[in-house]
Design a protein around this motif. Structure first.
Motif, PDB file in Angstrom:
ATOM      1  N   UNK A   1      83.050 -46.773   2.278  1.00 57.15           N
ATOM      2  CA  UNK A   1      82.504 -45.475   1.854  1.00 57.15           C
ATOM      3  C   UNK A   1      82.802 -45.197   0.384  1.00 57.15           C
ATOM      4  N   UNK A   2      81.894 -44.492  -0.251  1.00 54.09           N
ATOM      5  CA  UNK A   2      82.162 -44.046  -1.619  1.00 54.09           C
ATOM      6  C   UNK A   2      83.019 -42.786  -1.569  1.00 54.09           C
ATOM      7  N   UNK A   3      83.955 -42.697  -2.526  1.00 56.94           N
ATOM      8  CA  UNK A   3      84.905 -41.586  -2.559  1.00 56.94           C
ATOM      9  C   UNK A   3      84.398 -40.470  -3.472  1.00 56.94           C
ATOM     10  N   UNK A   4      84.498 -39.255  -2.984  1.00 59.04           N
ATOM     11  CA  UNK A   4      84.017 -38.087  -3.721  1.00 59.04           C
ATOM     12  C   UNK A   4      85.153 -37.131  -4.029  1.00 59.04           C
ATOM     13  N   UNK A   5      85.209 -36.664  -5.279  1.00 57.27           N
ATOM     14  CA  UNK A   5      86.115 -35.575  -5.653  1.00 57.27           C
ATOM     15  C   UNK A   5      85.250 -34.363  -5.970  1.00 57.27           C
ATOM     16  N   UNK A   6      85.714 -33.178  -5.576  1.00 62.02           N
ATOM     17  CA  UNK A   6      84.958 -31.944  -5.793  1.00 62.02           C
ATOM     18  C   UNK A   6      85.820 -30.977  -6.595  1.00 62.02           C
ATOM     19  N   UNK A   7      85.294 -30.564  -7.739  1.00 59.30           N
ATOM     20  CA  UNK A   7      86.027 -29.664  -8.621  1.00 59.30           C
ATOM     21  C   UNK A   7      85.221 -28.379  -8.793  1.00 59.30           C
ATOM     22  N   UNK A   8      85.798 -27.270  -8.336  1.00 65.31           N
ATOM     23  CA  UNK A   8      85.141 -25.969  -8.465  1.00 65.31           C
ATOM     24  C   UNK A   8      85.669 -25.276  -9.715  1.00 65.31           C
ATOM     25  N   UNK A   9      84.754 -24.883 -10.617  1.00 67.57           N
ATOM     26  CA  UNK A   9      85.134 -24.210 -11.855  1.00 67.57           C
ATOM     27  C   UNK A   9      84.788 -22.741 -11.749  1.00 67.57           C
ATOM     28  N   UNK A  10      85.827 -21.921 -11.591  1.00 67.99           N
ATOM     29  CA  UNK A  10      85.627 -20.495 -11.395  1.00 67.99           C
ATOM     30  C   UNK A  10      86.888 -19.729 -11.745  1.00 67.99           C
ATOM     31  N   UNK A  11      86.802 -18.851 -12.722  1.00 65.81           N
ATOM     32  CA  UNK A  11      87.956 -18.023 -13.087  1.00 65.81           C
ATOM     33  C   UNK A  11      88.420 -17.200 -11.890  1.00 65.81           C
ATOM     34  N   UNK A  12      87.464 -16.535 -11.228  1.00 60.39           N
ATOM     35  CA  UNK A  12      87.797 -15.684 -10.076  1.00 60.39           C
ATOM     36  C   UNK A  12      88.351 -16.515  -8.922  1.00 60.39           C
ATOM     37  N   UNK A  13      87.750 -17.682  -8.700  1.00 62.47           N
ATOM     38  CA  UNK A  13      88.218 -18.566  -7.628  1.00 62.47           C
ATOM     39  C   UNK A  13      89.629 -19.054  -7.885  1.00 62.47           C
ATOM     40  N   UNK A  14      89.911 -19.419  -9.138  1.00 63.85           N
ATOM     41  CA  UNK A  14      91.232 -19.932  -9.496  1.00 63.85           C
ATOM     42  C   UNK A  14      92.307 -18.854  -9.328  1.00 63.85           C
ATOM     43  N   UNK A  15      91.921 -17.603  -9.576  1.00 61.52           N
ATOM     44  CA  UNK A  15      92.870 -16.483  -9.437  1.00 61.52           C
ATOM     45  C   UNK A  15      92.961 -15.991  -7.995  1.00 61.52           C
ATOM     46  N   UNK A  16      92.130 -16.540  -7.104  1.00 63.57           N
ATOM     47  CA  UNK A  16      92.136 -16.106  -5.716  1.00 63.57           C
ATOM     48  C   UNK A  16      91.384 -14.811  -5.496  1.00 63.57           C
ATOM     49  N   UNK A  17      90.588 -14.389  -6.495  1.00 67.74           N
ATOM     50  CA  UNK A  17      89.824 -13.140  -6.356  1.00 67.74           C
ATOM     51  C   UNK A  17      88.509 -13.367  -5.613  1.00 67.74           C
TER      52      UNK A  17
ATOM     53  N   UNK B   1      80.324 -35.354   3.527  1.00 64.21           N
ATOM     54  CA  UNK B   1      80.882 -36.011   4.713  1.00 64.21           C
ATOM     55  C   UNK B   1      79.776 -36.382   5.698  1.00 64.21           C
ATOM     56  N   UNK B   2      78.839 -35.460   5.887  1.00 62.63           N
ATOM     57  CA  UNK B   2      77.719 -35.722   6.796  1.00 62.63           C
ATOM     58  C   UNK B   2      76.867 -36.888   6.298  1.00 62.63           C
ATOM     59  N   UNK B   3      76.825 -37.053   4.960  1.00 64.30           N
ATOM     60  CA  UNK B   3      76.032 -38.135   4.371  1.00 64.30           C
ATOM     61  C   UNK B   3      76.812 -39.453   4.340  1.00 64.30           C
ATOM     62  N   UNK B   4      78.046 -39.448   4.879  1.00 65.07           N
ATOM     63  CA  UNK B   4      78.810 -40.686   4.987  1.00 65.07           C
ATOM     64  C   UNK B   4      79.756 -40.969   3.829  1.00 65.07           C
ATOM     65  N   UNK B   5      80.037 -39.963   3.011  1.00 65.16           N
ATOM     66  CA  UNK B   5      80.978 -40.133   1.903  1.00 65.16           C
ATOM     67  C   UNK B   5      82.378 -39.720   2.331  1.00 65.16           C
ATOM     68  N   UNK B   6      83.365 -40.210   1.593  1.00 69.64           N
ATOM     69  CA  UNK B   6      84.764 -39.913   1.875  1.00 69.64           C
ATOM     70  C   UNK B   6      85.261 -38.899   0.837  1.00 69.64           C
ATOM     71  N   UNK B   7      85.464 -37.654   1.260  1.00 70.89           N
ATOM     72  CA  UNK B   7      85.932 -36.621   0.328  1.00 70.89           C
ATOM     73  C   UNK B   7      87.446 -36.778   0.162  1.00 70.89           C
ATOM     74  N   UNK B   8      87.866 -37.223  -1.031  1.00 75.16           N
ATOM     75  CA  UNK B   8      89.271 -37.563  -1.250  1.00 75.16           C
ATOM     76  C   UNK B   8      90.048 -36.496  -2.018  1.00 75.16           C
ATOM     77  N   UNK B   9      89.338 -35.542  -2.624  1.00 75.92           N
ATOM     78  CA  UNK B   9      90.021 -34.574  -3.481  1.00 75.92           C
ATOM     79  C   UNK B   9      89.176 -33.319  -3.636  1.00 75.92           C
TER      80      UNK B   9
END
Length: 173
Positions: A2-18, A32-40
């Protein structure tokens, strides 16, 4: 493998937990449904230098084959994801971002306002996705059919000529 996927969310509000990050989990589920391995998965604020450092680390330490970012692709002054991505790019892969914008434009004229880019660094493909769950799903659906072949070429698991030779695609890349 499987190909490994990292997901990075860029959000000031998200980072602060708002604000709850819904785009990151939506991407993870689709991949995941498409057969990828979410590693991060991580959420960061929209600060240029830390963003660049994290993108470089994920690529240079070969954490993932595919690095998907979500958020920070609009016209707000804090939207700097494309700038961070271009700053760490070694090669451009503009067709992916073009395809996503073209697809979005079939849905809304606002599709032209996405500034997301797609680039290559080392053995990793980085793709900027928009920040909304709906847009993420539309964009991923558009690019998933070609993604695996691109990652196969990038990783050396597939050869360009092998693919074209077997399927006789007219004008295949």
């Amino acid at each position: 493998m499987k190909y490994r996927v990292a997901i990075l969310t860029l959000s000031d509000k998200g980072a602060k937990g708002e604000r709850e990050d819904r785009s990151g989990p939506a991407i993870a589920q689709m991949m995941q449904q498409a057969g990828y391995d979410v590693v991060y998965q991580a959420v960061m604020s929209d600060d240029l230098e830390p963003m660049k450092a994290e993108l470089m680390r994920l690529c240079d330490e070969h954490v993932c084959d595919l690095l998907l970012t979500t958020g920070g692709t609009g016209f707000s002054m804090r939207d700097q994801t494309p700038e961070a991505t271009l700053a760490v790019a070694e090669r451009n892969a503009p067709g992916i971002a073009e395809a996503m914008r073209w697809n979005s434009l079939q849905i809304t004229p606002r599709g032209m306002l996405s500034r997301g880019v797609s680039v290559l660094r080392k053995q990793t493909l980085i793709i900027n996705l928009p920040g909304s769950v709906k847009a993420v799903q539309e964009n991923l659906s558009c690019i998933l059919p070609a993604l695996e072949h691109g990652l196969g070429i990038l990783s050396g698991r597939e050869s360009e000529c092998g693919e074209a030779h077997h399927h006789h695609h007219e004008g295949s890349v």
